[in-house]
Motif scaffolding. Structure first.
Motif, PDB file in Angstrom:
ATOM      1  N   GLU A   1      -5.620   0.067  -0.004  1.00 57.14           N
ATOM      2  CA  GLU A   1      -4.656  -0.417  -0.812  1.00 57.14           C
ATOM      3  C   GLU A   1      -4.756  -2.161  -0.880  1.00 57.14           C
ATOM      4  O   GLU A   1      -5.658  -2.243  -2.491  1.00 57.14           O
ATOM      5  CB  GLU A   1      -3.372  -0.720  -0.938  1.00 57.14           C
ATOM      6  CG  GLU A   1      -2.321  -1.512  -1.771  1.00 57.14           C
ATOM      7  CD  GLU A   1      -2.461  -0.623  -2.846  1.00 57.14           C
ATOM      8  OE1 GLU A   1      -2.066  -0.841  -3.968  1.00 57.14           O
ATOM      9  OE2 GLU A   1      -3.378   0.608  -3.326  1.00 57.14           O
TER      10      GLU A   1
ATOM     11  N   LYS B   1      -7.295  -3.188  -4.646  1.00 51.05           N
ATOM     12  CA  LYS B   1      -5.909  -4.129  -5.290  1.00 51.05           C
ATOM     13  C   LYS B   1      -7.668  -4.886  -5.755  1.00 51.05           C
ATOM     14  O   LYS B   1      -7.566  -5.811  -6.706  1.00 51.05           O
ATOM     15  CB  LYS B   1      -4.994  -4.876  -4.399  1.00 51.05           C
ATOM     16  CG  LYS B   1      -3.766  -3.582  -4.840  1.00 51.05           C
ATOM     17  CD  LYS B   1      -2.660  -3.960  -4.624  1.00 51.05           C
ATOM     18  CE  LYS B   1      -1.104  -3.935  -4.552  1.00 51.05           C
ATOM     19  NZ  LYS B   1      -0.147  -4.312  -4.205  1.00 51.05           N
TER      20      LYS B   1
ATOM     21  N   LEU C   1      -5.797   8.269  -1.945  1.00 51.05           N
ATOM     22  CA  LEU C   1      -4.963   6.653  -1.911  1.00 51.05           C
ATOM     23  C   LEU C   1      -6.023   6.138  -2.601  1.00 51.05           C
ATOM     24  O   LEU C   1      -5.477   5.118  -3.608  1.00 51.05           O
ATOM     25  CB  LEU C   1      -5.818   6.604  -0.196  1.00 51.05           C
ATOM     26  CG  LEU C   1      -5.153   6.641   0.774  1.00 51.05           C
ATOM     27  CD1 LEU C   1      -5.308   6.394   1.771  1.00 51.05           C
ATOM     28  CD2 LEU C   1      -3.588   5.707   0.896  1.00 51.05           C
TER      29      LEU C   1
ATOM     30  N   LYS D   1      -3.577   7.005  -5.908  1.00 47.31           N
ATOM     31  CA  LYS D   1      -1.996   5.846  -5.638  1.00 47.31           C
ATOM     32  C   LYS D   1      -2.355   4.757  -6.027  1.00 47.31           C
ATOM     33  O   LYS D   1      -1.425   4.212  -6.596  1.00 47.31           O
ATOM     34  CB  LYS D   1      -1.322   6.212  -4.452  1.00 47.31           C
ATOM     35  CG  LYS D   1      -0.007   5.212  -4.068  1.00 47.31           C
ATOM     36  CD  LYS D   1      -0.182   5.537  -2.049  1.00 47.31           C
ATOM     37  CE  LYS D   1       1.446   4.309  -2.378  1.00 47.31           C
ATOM     38  NZ  LYS D   1       1.449   4.576  -0.690  1.00 47.31           N
ATOM     39  N   ASN D   2      -3.051   4.141  -5.409  1.00 47.50           N
ATOM     40  CA  ASN D   2      -3.510   2.972  -6.241  1.00 47.50           C
ATOM     41  C   ASN D   2      -3.520   2.497  -7.651  1.00 47.50           C
ATOM     42  O   ASN D   2      -3.312   1.656  -8.305  1.00 47.50           O
ATOM     43  CB  ASN D   2      -4.809   2.067  -6.015  1.00 47.50           C
ATOM     44  CG  ASN D   2      -5.250   0.955  -6.242  1.00 47.50           C
ATOM     45  OD1 ASN D   2      -5.881   1.028  -7.726  1.00 47.50           O
ATOM     46  ND2 ASN D   2      -4.864   0.076  -6.086  1.00 47.50           N
TER      47      ASN D   2
END
Length: 351
Positions: free
Chosen positions: A190, A194, A264, A267-268
């Motif tokens: 994550e 980002k 994942l 989700k980001n």
């Protein structure tokens, strides 16, 4: 920084990264298809029409990094040519990133003399920001995502259910150990995503090669890592290593399965997965496989246990792998290497 003797050793990563090179070669077609179909050259060049910026994240010091970026430069030029852009006015800048103790001197010493790009080194962890906003057009990482930013804290706590006594990895450990590794990887990925979402231009691409293990089954790679821990405990019994040092040593590695990786990414929310294919790589002989593992793990093992155990440790590990038939038992599934290409969404909530 590694010494000349370490760098030139037959056990060094430079001399034992043939599997990674095969992966880079096989990934070229997947990356080309995505660049051809999904990279909007006119859009991403709207603000900077003459410079295409590429980052190799976790580049190490071996020759594979040059092969990878040369492939990307070649493919980007083909895409620009397809759109009728003037290649004479297009320039490339490549940023080679790795942790501060990477041997950047060796990296730059071996830069190809005929390279078609400007090269820069960017030391630092890719789990955080490295570049200005919207400054990259293509980010690339080959096998480096397996490296966690740190060993999960719980593994160092003797009163935690996740204290990994007598082990160096989480396979065949209590479920709390596996959960700690899984959570740490999720946090790290994550943070990585980002940072890249801010650094890539809208519509920019990012390609990964990463080692993956099949879920809910025995895997040869993780079995070998278990045997490494077992071999260290053998050295404890022989009086060559203290048990406390083994208890305090855990491998900062994690190999996600593709479903986990996709979840994942979703989700980001900053990227779409444009391509994801498993690459078929050859299975090395036991001796080659141990050399490969040694090239990756020798330095952290030396740092924790000292150089005096290295030869004995890896010789015994090779014997133990052969004795346990890990390399030959068909019930052990092989690790595999997915190649994933992501596209940074044109608009994010914070844009």
């Amino acid at each position: 920084m590694a010494s000349d003797q370490t760098r030139n050793s037959i056990y060094s990563y430079i001399h034992n990264s043939f599997l990674q090179k095969i992966g880079v070669d096989k990934a070229k077609g997947i990356i080309f298809e995505t660049i051809l179909e999904k990279l909007d050259i006119k859009q991403i060049f709207s603000s900077s029409p003459t410079i295409f910026r590429i980052a190799d994240l976790g580049c190490a010091a071996g020759p594979n990094t040059f092969l990878a970026v040369e492939n990307i430069v070649e493919l980007a030029k083909l895409k620009c040519q397809f759109h009728g852009l003037d290649l004479d006015s297009l320039e490339f800048q490549v940023f080679f990133n790795d942790l501060v103790f990477n041997d950047f001197n060796m990296l730059f010493k071996n830069l190809p003399s005929d390279k078609e790009y400007y090269a820069s080194g960017v030391p630092g962890s890719f789990h955080g920001r490295l570049f200005p906003p919207a400054s990259l057009h293509f980010a690339y990482s080959s096998y480096a995502l397996a490296n966690l930013s740190k060993v999960p804290d719980e593994l160092q706590d003797t009163v935690s259910p996740a204290w990994n006594k007598g082990k160096v990895y989480f396979t065949n450990s209590p479920k709390e150990v596996a959960e700690a590794y899984t959570m740490q990887f999720a946090k790290d990925l994550e943070s990585f995503l980002k940072a890249r979402a801010l650094e890539l231009v809208p519509g920019g691409l990012m390609a990964f090669l990463f080692t993956s293990v099949p879920p809910d089954t025995k895997c040869a790679l993780t079995a070998v890592l278990d045997l490494l821990g077992s071999t260290l405990m053998d050295l404890v019994n022989m009086g060559k290593v203290s048990e406390e040092k083994v208890d305090s040593f855990n491998l900062p590695l994690y190999f996600p399965n593709p479903i986990e990786f996709k979840d994942l990414i979703a989700k980001n929310g900053s990227f779409t997965i444009e391509r994801m294919h498993a690459l078929e790589l050859p299975c090395p002989e036991v001796g080659e496989g141990v050399m490969h593992i040694r090239a990756i793990l020798e330095e952290p093992i030396k740092e924790n246990f000292g150089a005096q155990i290295i030869e004995s440790l890896f010789n015994q590990l090779q014997n133990k792998i052969a004795e346990n038939s890990v390399a030959f038992d068909l019930s052990y599934k092989r690790a595999f290497v997915p190649c994933a290409v992501l596209k940074r969404k044109m608009y994010l909530e914070n844009d």
